[in-house]
Scaffold this motif. Structure first.
Motif, PDB file in Angstrom:
ATOM      1  N   ILE A 146    -141.165 -67.696   5.209  1.00 38.12           N
ATOM      2  CA  ILE A 146    -140.483 -66.940   6.262  1.00 38.12           C
ATOM      3  C   ILE A 146    -139.677 -65.801   5.650  1.00 38.12           C
ATOM      4  O   ILE A 146    -139.682 -64.667   6.140  1.00 38.12           O
ATOM      5  N   GLU A 147    -138.973 -66.083   4.557  1.00 40.28           N
ATOM      6  CA  GLU A 147    -138.177 -65.055   3.890  1.00 40.28           C
ATOM      7  C   GLU A 147    -139.058 -63.928   3.371  1.00 40.28           C
ATOM      8  O   GLU A 147    -138.702 -62.750   3.465  1.00 40.28           O
ATOM      9  N   LYS A 148    -140.223 -64.271   2.852  1.00 40.05           N
ATOM     10  CA  LYS A 148    -141.149 -63.247   2.351  1.00 40.05           C
ATOM     11  C   LYS A 148    -141.671 -62.382   3.504  1.00 40.05           C
ATOM     12  O   LYS A 148    -141.753 -61.152   3.391  1.00 40.05           O
ATOM     13  N   THR A 149    -142.006 -63.026   4.623  1.00 35.42           N
ATOM     14  CA  THR A 149    -142.474 -62.272   5.785  1.00 35.42           C
ATOM     15  C   THR A 149    -141.391 -61.332   6.282  1.00 35.42           C
ATOM     16  O   THR A 149    -141.670 -60.188   6.674  1.00 35.42           O
ATOM     17  N   LEU A 150    -140.140 -61.792   6.258  1.00 32.23           N
ATOM     18  CA  LEU A 150    -139.013 -60.950   6.667  1.00 32.23           C
ATOM     19  C   LEU A 150    -138.922 -59.710   5.782  1.00 32.23           C
ATOM     20  O   LEU A 150    -138.823 -58.574   6.281  1.00 32.23           O
ATOM     21  N   LYS A 151    -138.965 -59.900   4.474  1.00 31.89           N
ATOM     22  CA  LYS A 151    -138.888 -58.771   3.544  1.00 31.89           C
ATOM     23  C   LYS A 151    -140.070 -57.824   3.723  1.00 31.89           C
ATOM     24  O   LYS A 151    -139.900 -56.599   3.738  1.00 31.89           O
ATOM     25  N   ASP A 152    -141.256 -58.392   3.859  1.00 28.50           N
ATOM     26  CA  ASP A 152    -142.457 -57.564   4.031  1.00 28.50           C
ATOM     27  C   ASP A 152    -142.392 -56.758   5.324  1.00 28.50           C
ATOM     28  O   ASP A 152    -142.846 -55.602   5.378  1.00 28.50           O
TER      29      ASP A 152
ATOM     30  N   THR B  62    -124.099 -73.445  20.489  1.00 29.42           N
ATOM     31  CA  THR B  62    -124.135 -72.332  21.445  1.00 29.42           C
ATOM     32  C   THR B  62    -124.649 -72.858  22.782  1.00 29.42           C
ATOM     33  O   THR B  62    -125.724 -73.460  22.846  1.00 29.42           O
ATOM     34  N   ASP B  63    -123.863 -72.647  23.835  1.00 31.38           N
ATOM     35  CA  ASP B  63    -124.129 -73.274  25.130  1.00 31.38           C
ATOM     36  C   ASP B  63    -125.521 -72.994  25.672  1.00 31.38           C
ATOM     37  O   ASP B  63    -126.137 -73.859  26.299  1.00 31.38           O
ATOM     38  N   MET B  64    -126.025 -71.781  25.449  1.00 27.65           N
ATOM     39  CA  MET B  64    -127.340 -71.427  25.981  1.00 27.65           C
ATOM     40  C   MET B  64    -128.422 -72.409  25.542  1.00 27.65           C
ATOM     41  O   MET B  64    -129.404 -72.623  26.271  1.00 27.65           O
ATOM     42  N   TYR B  65    -128.255 -73.014  24.378  1.00 25.33           N
ATOM     43  CA  TYR B  65    -129.302 -73.856  23.802  1.00 25.33           C
ATOM     44  C   TYR B  65    -129.004 -75.352  23.924  1.00 25.33           C
ATOM     45  O   TYR B  65    -129.656 -76.167  23.260  1.00 25.33           O
ATOM     46  N   MET B  66    -128.025 -75.702  24.761  1.00 27.45           N
ATOM     47  CA  MET B  66    -127.730 -77.122  24.966  1.00 27.45           C
ATOM     48  C   MET B  66    -128.957 -77.843  25.504  1.00 27.45           C
ATOM     49  O   MET B  66    -129.679 -77.325  26.354  1.00 27.45           O
ATOM     50  N   GLY B  67    -129.202 -79.042  24.977  1.00 29.23           N
ATOM     51  CA  GLY B  67    -130.320 -79.839  25.449  1.00 29.23           C
ATOM     52  C   GLY B  67    -131.599 -79.654  24.661  1.00 29.23           C
ATOM     53  O   GLY B  67    -132.587 -80.350  24.920  1.00 29.23           O
ATOM     54  N   LEU B  68    -131.593 -78.733  23.683  1.00 29.72           N
ATOM     55  CA  LEU B  68    -132.772 -78.535  22.843  1.00 29.72           C
ATOM     56  C   LEU B  68    -132.589 -79.252  21.511  1.00 29.72           C
ATOM     57  O   LEU B  68    -131.460 -79.445  21.041  1.00 29.72           O
ATOM     58  N   GLU B  69    -133.676 -79.632  20.909  1.00 29.39           N
ATOM     59  CA  GLU B  69    -133.622 -80.315  19.614  1.00 29.39           C
ATOM     60  C   GLU B  69    -133.765 -79.286  18.494  1.00 29.39           C
ATOM     61  O   GLU B  69    -134.738 -78.539  18.449  1.00 29.39           O
ATOM     62  N   TYR B  70    -132.790 -79.265  17.590  1.00 33.11           N
ATOM     63  CA  TYR B  70    -132.817 -78.334  16.459  1.00 33.11           C
ATOM     64  C   TYR B  70    -133.667 -78.910  15.332  1.00 33.11           C
ATOM     65  O   TYR B  70    -133.579 -80.100  15.028  1.00 33.11           O
ATOM     66  N   VAL B  71    -134.465 -78.056  14.711  1.00 29.78           N
ATOM     67  CA  VAL B  71    -135.243 -78.455  13.541  1.00 29.78           C
ATOM     68  C   VAL B  71    -134.493 -77.981  12.299  1.00 29.78           C
ATOM     69  O   VAL B  71    -134.254 -76.783  12.126  1.00 29.78           O
ATOM     70  N   PHE B  72    -134.087 -78.923  11.456  1.00 26.24           N
ATOM     71  CA  PHE B  72    -133.400 -78.589  10.208  1.00 26.24           C
ATOM     72  C   PHE B  72    -134.409 -78.550   9.073  1.00 26.24           C
ATOM     73  O   PHE B  72    -135.377 -79.317   9.085  1.00 26.24           O
ATOM     74  N   PRO B  73    -134.192 -77.695   8.065  1.00 23.20           N
ATOM     75  CA  PRO B  73    -133.081 -76.752   7.913  1.00 23.20           C
ATOM     76  C   PRO B  73    -133.298 -75.509   8.771  1.00 23.20           C
ATOM     77  O   PRO B  73    -134.345 -75.360   9.418  1.00 23.20           O
ATOM     78  N   ALA B  74    -132.293 -74.610   8.751  1.00 21.36           N
ATOM     79  CA  ALA B  74    -132.416 -73.349   9.466  1.00 21.36           C
ATOM     80  C   ALA B  74    -133.600 -72.566   8.909  1.00 21.36           C
ATOM     81  O   ALA B  74    -133.892 -72.608   7.712  1.00 21.36           O
ATOM     82  N   ALA B  75    -134.287 -71.854   9.785  1.00 22.08           N
ATOM     83  CA  ALA B  75    -135.457 -71.083   9.365  1.00 22.08           C
ATOM     84  C   ALA B  75    -135.058 -69.872   8.530  1.00 22.08           C
ATOM     85  O   ALA B  75    -135.751 -69.496   7.578  1.00 22.08           O
ATOM     86  N   VAL B  76    -133.926 -69.242   8.871  1.00 20.49           N
ATOM     87  CA  VAL B  76    -133.476 -68.039   8.178  1.00 20.49           C
ATOM     88  C   VAL B  76    -132.021 -67.786   8.540  1.00 20.49           C
ATOM     89  O   VAL B  76    -131.538 -68.288   9.561  1.00 20.49           O
ATOM     90  N   ASN B  77    -131.309 -67.033   7.719  1.00 17.92           N
ATOM     91  CA  ASN B  77    -129.942 -66.628   8.044  1.00 17.92           C
ATOM     92  C   ASN B  77    -129.971 -65.233   8.669  1.00 17.92           C
ATOM     93  O   ASN B  77    -130.737 -64.371   8.251  1.00 17.92           O
TER      94      ASN B  77
ATOM     95  N   PRO C 263    -139.877 -76.587   0.867  1.00 19.00           N
ATOM     96  CA  PRO C 263    -139.261 -75.342   0.381  1.00 19.00           C
ATOM     97  C   PRO C 263    -140.158 -74.131   0.552  1.00 19.00           C
ATOM     98  O   PRO C 263    -139.683 -73.033   0.839  1.00 19.00           O
ATOM     99  N   GLU C 264    -141.469 -74.327   0.431  1.00 17.65           N
ATOM    100  CA  GLU C 264    -142.388 -73.193   0.532  1.00 17.65           C
ATOM    101  C   GLU C 264    -142.445 -72.616   1.945  1.00 17.65           C
ATOM    102  O   GLU C 264    -142.789 -71.442   2.125  1.00 17.65           O
ATOM    103  N   THR C 265    -142.108 -73.432   2.963  1.00 13.09           N
ATOM    104  CA  THR C 265    -142.122 -72.924   4.336  1.00 13.09           C
ATOM    105  C   THR C 265    -141.017 -71.897   4.534  1.00 13.09           C
ATOM    106  O   THR C 265    -141.253 -70.798   5.052  1.00 13.09           O
TER     107      THR C 265
END
Length: 312
Positions: A258-264, A112-127, A252-254
């Protein structure tokens, strides 16, 4: 006796080697942690709950995001003091991350062009999936994306989507709206057939309007949009962040946290909005014309393609 002395000598040498190894590891760990507390500047969405939102007008500690608990955990480990920057608009914040004036960005889409030049941290934090919202009596009309092409759709102008999905949406007849109430009024009046939106942001909007139980959300997503955390390549903490935060996100616990915080968070909002009375969508009420309420000139929006697998 000679055999005993050899054994003792090997044991002493082994102990010295083990001590030196442990000492080296301890020194290395110290190098990967700030010796004195450092400021970690963080930016995020400002109008896109549950990923980032603050009160209007803003006040101290009014910013909330489902990423905050894991960021706080990481910051404590690495001796950072977090500072969430909310005093600028979103596009300016992204620019400041790119320039190294802000260290991290919570929530960005791949390719996505808006984020060009930034470093992505893998894996994705959430879908962050895109779903369709319809009246319960009509939800079965849509079995695939192609079924939407012959219908009139609506979408919030506050959605943040990836370039890929934005390009895909050009095939559909979709109007953008600043006010979610306008979309739902037109949906209940039959002037729009469906609403498209990211699942969690749309759920929160529907809950706060009191209409969540009056509409149906598709169980299957139309597009998946993995949402990442990004690091500024010009951050003074870039080397430390790239190594230690990437390792932190690979646990994996990280991601589970995040998923638990989303649900909560969703459950918390459901409980807070139980008493909300839905607006009256009376057939006698004169509805605004769809062309008058739709937003014709949109701010930057985005949508997303699944990212390539991380290189090993």
């Amino acid at each position: 006796m000679i055999k005993f002395l050899k054994t003792l000598l090997f044991a002493i040498i082994g102990s010295i080697f083990l001590f030196e190894t442990v000492s080296a590891q301890m020194v290395e760990l110290k190098k990967e942690k700030n010796r004195i507390k450092q400021e970690l500047k963080i930016a995020a969405f400002l109008d896109y709950p549950p990923f980032g939102h603050y009160a209007d007008p803003p006040y101290k500690d009014s910013f909330t995001s489902i990423f905050q608990p894991v960021i706080a955990q990481y910051a404590e480990r690495q001796n950072f003091e977090t500072n969430y920057i909310i005093s600028k608009n979103y596009s300016t914040l992204v620019r400041d991350v790119r320039r190294g004036e802000i260290d991290m960005l919570l929530g960005l889409y791949h390719e996505t062009d808006m984020y060009m030049g930034l470093e992505y941290v893998f894996p994705a934090a959430v879908n962050n999936p895109i779903v369709v919202i319809m009246l319960p009596s009509r939800i079965k009309e849509v079995k695939s994306r192609s079924d939407l092409k012959k219908l009139q759709g609506a979408m919030s102008s506050h959605e943040h989507i990836s370039d890929f999905v934005a390009q895909e949406l050009k095939q559909y007849n979709i109007k953008k709206f600043d006010k979610p109430l306008d979309m739902y009024e037109l949906l209940f009046a039959g002037q729009v057939d469906y609403i498209l939106g990211s699942r969690y942001f749309s759920m929160i909007e529907a809950l706060r309007l009191g209409v969540y139980n009056k509409v149906s959300f598709s169980k299957q997503s139309l597009w998946d949009m993995p949402l990442f955390i990004g690091i500024s390549k010009l951050s003074p903490h870039k080397k430390l962040l790239s190594k230690t935060f990437t390792a932190f996100m690979e646990r994996p616990e990280t991601v589970k946290s995040i998923e638990k915080t989303l649900k909560d968070t969703i459950v918390k909002i459901q409980n807070e909005t139980k008493g909300v009375v839905p607006p009256s969508f009376s057939s006698d009420k004169k509805l605004p014309d769809i062309e008058e309420t739709a937003v014709h000139e949109q701010p930057n929006t985005m949508i997303m393609i699944l990212p390539p697998k991380r290189r090993q």
